[in-house]
Design a protein around this motif. Structure first.
Motif, PDB file in Angstrom:
ATOM      1  N   ASP A   1       0.865  -1.177   0.000  1.00 25.38           N
ATOM      2  CA  ASP A   1       0.000   0.000   0.000  1.00 25.38           C
ATOM      3  C   ASP A   1       0.903   1.229   0.000  1.00 25.38           C
ATOM      4  OD1 ASP A   1      -2.175   1.671   0.040  1.00 25.38           O
ATOM      5  OD2 ASP A   1      -2.556   1.474   2.187  1.00 25.38           O
ATOM      6  N   GLY A   2       0.385   2.361  -0.491  1.00 21.61           N
ATOM      7  CA  GLY A   2       1.201   3.568  -0.459  1.00 21.61           C
ATOM      8  C   GLY A   2       0.942   4.525  -1.592  1.00 21.61           C
ATOM      9  N   SER A   3       2.003   5.094  -2.104  1.00 23.36           N
ATOM     10  CA  SER A   3       1.959   6.225  -3.022  1.00 23.36           C
ATOM     11  C   SER A   3       1.185   5.937  -4.308  1.00 23.36           C
ATOM     12  CB  SER A   3       3.385   6.648  -3.373  1.00 23.36           C
ATOM     13  OG  SER A   3       3.390   7.652  -4.360  1.00 23.36           O
ATOM     14  N   THR A   4       0.341   6.903  -4.691  1.00 21.00           N
ATOM     15  CA  THR A   4      -0.348   6.801  -5.975  1.00 21.00           C
ATOM     16  C   THR A   4       0.626   6.998  -7.128  1.00 21.00           C
ATOM     17  OG1 THR A   4      -0.898   9.171  -5.922  1.00 21.00           O
ATOM     18  CG2 THR A   4      -2.497   7.637  -4.978  1.00 21.00           C
ATOM     19  N   SER A   5       1.763   7.618  -6.856  1.00 17.80           N
ATOM     20  CA  SER A   5       2.768   7.825  -7.899  1.00 17.80           C
ATOM     21  C   SER A   5       3.422   6.524  -8.339  1.00 17.80           C
ATOM     22  CB  SER A   5       3.861   8.783  -7.404  1.00 17.80           C
ATOM     23  OG  SER A   5       3.319  10.046  -7.096  1.00 17.80           O
ATOM     24  N   MET A   6       3.263   5.483  -7.538  1.00 18.83           N
ATOM     25  CA  MET A   6       3.904   4.213  -7.845  1.00 18.83           C
ATOM     26  C   MET A   6       2.920   3.158  -8.332  1.00 18.83           C
ATOM     27  SD  MET A   6       6.763   4.102  -4.784  1.00 18.83           S
ATOM     28  CE  MET A   6       7.433   2.520  -5.279  1.00 18.83           C
ATOM     29  N   VAL A   7       1.700   3.575  -8.674  1.00 22.27           N
ATOM     30  CA  VAL A   7       0.686   2.623  -9.138  1.00 22.27           C
ATOM     31  C   VAL A   7       1.173   1.847 -10.355  1.00 22.27           C
ATOM     32  CG1 VAL A   7      -1.580   2.441 -10.214  1.00 22.27           C
ATOM     33  CG2 VAL A   7      -1.302   3.827  -8.161  1.00 22.27           C
ATOM     34  N   GLN A   8       1.708   2.552 -11.340  1.00 28.14           N
ATOM     35  CA  GLN A   8       2.156   1.874 -12.558  1.00 28.14           C
ATOM     36  C   GLN A   8       3.334   0.938 -12.288  1.00 28.14           C
ATOM     37  OE1 GLN A   8       2.318   5.826 -14.578  1.00 28.14           O
ATOM     38  NE2 GLN A   8       1.455   4.733 -16.317  1.00 28.14           N
ATOM     39  N   ILE A   9       4.226   1.363 -11.416  1.00 23.28           N
ATOM     40  CA  ILE A   9       5.359   0.498 -11.055  1.00 23.28           C
ATOM     41  C   ILE A   9       4.854  -0.744 -10.339  1.00 23.28           C
ATOM     42  CG2 ILE A   9       7.382   0.338  -9.538  1.00 23.28           C
ATOM     43  CD1 ILE A   9       7.999   3.231 -10.219  1.00 23.28           C
ATOM     44  N   ASN A  10       3.941  -0.549  -9.388  1.00 22.44           N
ATOM     45  CA  ASN A  10       3.379  -1.698  -8.663  1.00 22.44           C
ATOM     46  C   ASN A  10       2.725  -2.694  -9.621  1.00 22.44           C
ATOM     47  OD1 ASN A  10       4.138  -0.522  -6.240  1.00 22.44           O
ATOM     48  ND2 ASN A  10       2.121   0.315  -5.803  1.00 22.44           N
ATOM     49  N   GLN A  11       1.935  -2.170 -10.542  1.00 18.69           N
ATOM     50  CA  GLN A  11       1.217  -3.041 -11.472  1.00 18.69           C
ATOM     51  C   GLN A  11       2.178  -3.797 -12.387  1.00 18.69           C
ATOM     52  OE1 GLN A  11      -1.466  -0.298 -13.416  1.00 18.69           O
ATOM     53  NE2 GLN A  11      -3.049  -0.516 -11.834  1.00 18.69           N
ATOM     54  N   ALA A  12       3.187  -3.082 -12.897  1.00 24.40           N
ATOM     55  CA  ALA A  12       4.148  -3.729 -13.801  1.00 24.40           C
ATOM     56  C   ALA A  12       4.931  -4.812 -13.081  1.00 24.40           C
ATOM     57  CB  ALA A  12       5.085  -2.680 -14.393  1.00 24.40           C
ATOM     58  N   LEU A  13       5.381  -4.527 -11.867  1.00 21.54           N
ATOM     59  CA  LEU A  13       6.126  -5.529 -11.101  1.00 21.54           C
ATOM     60  C   LEU A  13       5.232  -6.695 -10.698  1.00 21.54           C
ATOM     61  CD1 LEU A  13       8.425  -3.335  -8.812  1.00 21.54           C
ATOM     62  CD2 LEU A  13       9.153  -4.835 -10.683  1.00 21.54           C
ATOM     63  N   ARG A  14       3.998  -6.398 -10.333  1.00 24.05           N
ATOM     64  CA  ARG A  14       3.068  -7.468  -9.967  1.00 24.05           C
ATOM     65  C   ARG A  14       2.886  -8.438 -11.128  1.00 24.05           C
ATOM     66  NH1 ARG A  14      -2.929  -5.651  -9.532  1.00 24.05           N
ATOM     67  NH2 ARG A  14      -2.558  -5.603 -11.777  1.00 24.05           N
ATOM     68  N   ASN A  15       2.590  -7.909 -12.308  1.00 23.37           N
ATOM     69  CA  ASN A  15       2.361  -8.768 -13.472  1.00 23.37           C
ATOM     70  C   ASN A  15       3.598  -9.599 -13.802  1.00 23.37           C
ATOM     71  OD1 ASN A  15      -0.191  -7.652 -13.683  1.00 23.37           O
ATOM     72  ND2 ASN A  15       0.400  -6.158 -15.240  1.00 23.37           N
ATOM     73  N   SER A  16       4.755  -8.968 -13.761  1.00 25.71           N
ATOM     74  CA  SER A  16       5.999  -9.661 -14.104  1.00 25.71           C
ATOM     75  C   SER A  16       6.373 -10.690 -13.049  1.00 25.71           C
ATOM     76  CB  SER A  16       7.120  -8.635 -14.271  1.00 25.71           C
ATOM     77  OG  SER A  16       8.330  -9.268 -14.621  1.00 25.71           O
ATOM     78  N   PHE A  17       6.205 -10.322 -11.771  1.00 29.75           N
ATOM     79  CA  PHE A  17       6.559 -11.213 -10.665  1.00 29.75           C
ATOM     80  C   PHE A  17       5.672 -12.454 -10.668  1.00 29.75           C
ATOM     81  CE2 PHE A  17       6.494 -12.583  -6.197  1.00 29.75           C
ATOM     82  CZ  PHE A  17       7.845 -12.551  -5.868  1.00 29.75           C
ATOM     83  N   GLU A  18       4.367 -12.248 -10.812  1.00 30.90           N
ATOM     84  CA  GLU A  18       3.437 -13.383 -10.799  1.00 30.90           C
ATOM     85  C   GLU A  18       3.638 -14.288 -12.012  1.00 30.90           C
ATOM     86  OE1 GLU A  18      -0.270 -11.264  -8.342  1.00 30.90           O
ATOM     87  OE2 GLU A  18      -0.423 -11.632 -10.505  1.00 30.90           O
ATOM     88  N   LEU A  19       4.021 -13.701 -13.133  1.00 29.43           N
ATOM     89  CA  LEU A  19       4.270 -14.504 -14.335  1.00 29.43           C
ATOM     90  C   LEU A  19       5.549 -15.321 -14.193  1.00 29.43           C
ATOM     91  CD1 LEU A  19       3.375 -15.158 -17.264  1.00 29.43           C
ATOM     92  CD2 LEU A  19       4.802 -13.226 -18.013  1.00 29.43           C
ATOM     93  N   ARG A  20       6.551 -14.720 -13.607  1.00 30.73           N
ATOM     94  CA  ARG A  20       7.837 -15.417 -13.463  1.00 30.73           C
ATOM     95  C   ARG A  20       7.791 -16.487 -12.378  1.00 30.73           C
ATOM     96  NH1 ARG A  20      12.733 -14.568 -15.455  1.00 30.73           N
ATOM     97  NH2 ARG A  20      14.584 -15.216 -14.294  1.00 30.73           N
ATOM     98  N   PHE A  21       6.978 -16.227 -11.347  1.00 30.74           N
ATOM     99  CA  PHE A  21       6.888 -17.178 -10.226  1.00 30.74           C
ATOM    100  C   PHE A  21       5.434 -17.602 -10.055  1.00 30.74           C
ATOM    101  CE2 PHE A  21      10.326 -14.109  -9.202  1.00 30.74           C
ATOM    102  CZ  PHE A  21      11.418 -14.982  -9.342  1.00 30.74           C
ATOM    103  N   PRO A  22       4.991 -18.609 -10.797  1.00 33.82           N
ATOM    104  CA  PRO A  22       3.591 -19.047 -10.755  1.00 33.82           C
ATOM    105  C   PRO A  22       3.144 -19.414  -9.342  1.00 33.82           C
ATOM    106  CG  PRO A  22       4.757 -20.068 -12.587  1.00 33.82           C
ATOM    107  CD  PRO A  22       5.799 -19.380 -11.750  1.00 33.82           C
ATOM    108  N   GLY A  23       1.904 -19.079  -9.052  1.00 32.34           N
ATOM    109  CA  GLY A  23       1.356 -19.403  -7.733  1.00 32.34           C
ATOM    110  C   GLY A  23       1.582 -18.328  -6.701  1.00 32.34           C
TER     111      GLY A  23
END
Length: 317
Positions: free
Chosen positions: A87-109
């Motif tokens: 949780d936190g800064s609205t300025s980091m929404v895009q960074i959070n989303q990009a890392l989330r998608n990449s992290f979950e794809l690289r590490f299934p489950g």
């Protein structure tokens, strides 16, 4: 056997050498004020007397940038079922989303659950144990560091001055004009070379890390104004701010979030746009965790700070 005269010469040479060394010892002690006996093991008085004090080294502040103790290795694998809450800064929404998608794809489950309620709220949630990481767009305070929080720099980000796309003001501003506008001292567009009309200032709430960074970078720590033309938003969200600009509003936002927007445009400051190499209004974005880091935090931060994670962040910006 050596002749007597040769032995006498040798003894005389030794005496002269000792005399020279002794004189040098005495002269150096007098000139430097240093008791050389204290530098010789077993000589002098190496421990303080009752009237002496020994200064201790100053304590360094808690680290807010990666060091040997605050960096994490990129994970080769991450256990299924791992969840990272952010949780936190609205300025980091895009960074959070990009890392989330990449992290979950690289590490299934795995699962990354990210929300954005402002830097201060993110920190409070972190301290309360409600999240694993706070996304923060300002440095930690000394009080926050004292509570065991550690900030890891993730990216650099420019803060841009923005107006609505249909705003008739087409000029740039000087820094002192920006300051006076957001302090309520300049309230009409005609005062900065535009057409007559009230300047509506759209400000972010106090919990916003972007607001705090703007206050430091542009206002140099001075307060925002409270004039009737200044509106403070209730929620730290960029989209409502941009919608509120209309034809006469002005605000500020992280450049990454407005660079591709079709409804707003940036205003140069002292002739410099946010894309300029020497644009000075940059701040650092951080992920903050509470020491000691749990396994999920170590894995996510290790990935975010790895070359692959940094490439993902760069694309998001």
């Amino acid at each position: 056997m050596k002749p007597k005269n040769e032995t006498a010469i040798l003894i005389l040479s030794l005496l002269i050498t000792v005399g020279i060394l002794g004189g040098g010892y005495w002269w150096f002690s007098r000139q430097s004020g240093i008791d050389l006996s204290k530098l010789i093991p077993g000589k002098g008085n190496p421990s303080p007397t009752p009237n002496e004090t020994v200064s201790s080294p100053e304590k360094l502040p808690a680290p807010t940038s990666p060091t040997a103790s605050t960096t994490f290795s990129a994970p080769a694998t991450v256990p299924r079922g791992t969840t990272v809450r952010i949780d936190g800064s609205t300025s980091m929404v895009q960074i959070n989303q990009a890392l989330r998608n990449s992290f979950e794809l690289r590490f299934p489950g795995t699962n990354v659950d990210a929300t954005a309620d402002g830097s201060d709220n993110g920190i409070q949630d972190l301290l309360a144990g409600n999240v694993d990481l706070a996304a923060v767009s300002r440095p930690l305070t000394s009080q926050e560091q004292a509570q065991g929080l550690v900030a890891i720099p993730i990216a650099k980000d420019a803060i841009a001055i923005v107006v609505g796309i249909n705003n008739p003001f087409r000029r740039g501003l000087k820094k002192n004009q920006v300051v006076e506008i957001f302090q309520g001292k300049l309230t009409d567009w005609s005062a900065v070379g535009g057409k007559p009309g009230t300047i509506r200032v759209i400000n972010r709430p106090r919990v916003s890390g972007t607001r705090q960074a703007f206050q430091e970078l542009f206002l140099e720590g001075e307060n925002f104004g409270s004039a009737p033309n200044i509106t403070e938003m209730q929620r730290d969200a960029t989209t409502p701010i941009l919608r509120a600009l209309g034809r006469d509003g002005i605000s500020y936002a992280t450049y990454a979030q407005i660079a591709d927007q079709q409804t707003v445009r940036t205003v140069s400051v002292d002739g410099l746009d946010p894309e300029a190499a020497n644009y000075p209004y940059y701040r650092t974005l951080y992920y903050v965790y509470k020491n000691p880091a749990n396994a999920a935090v170590k894995a996510f931060l290790g990935y975010a700070t790895s070359p692959l994670g940094q490439e993902v962040i760069s694309t998001a910006q």
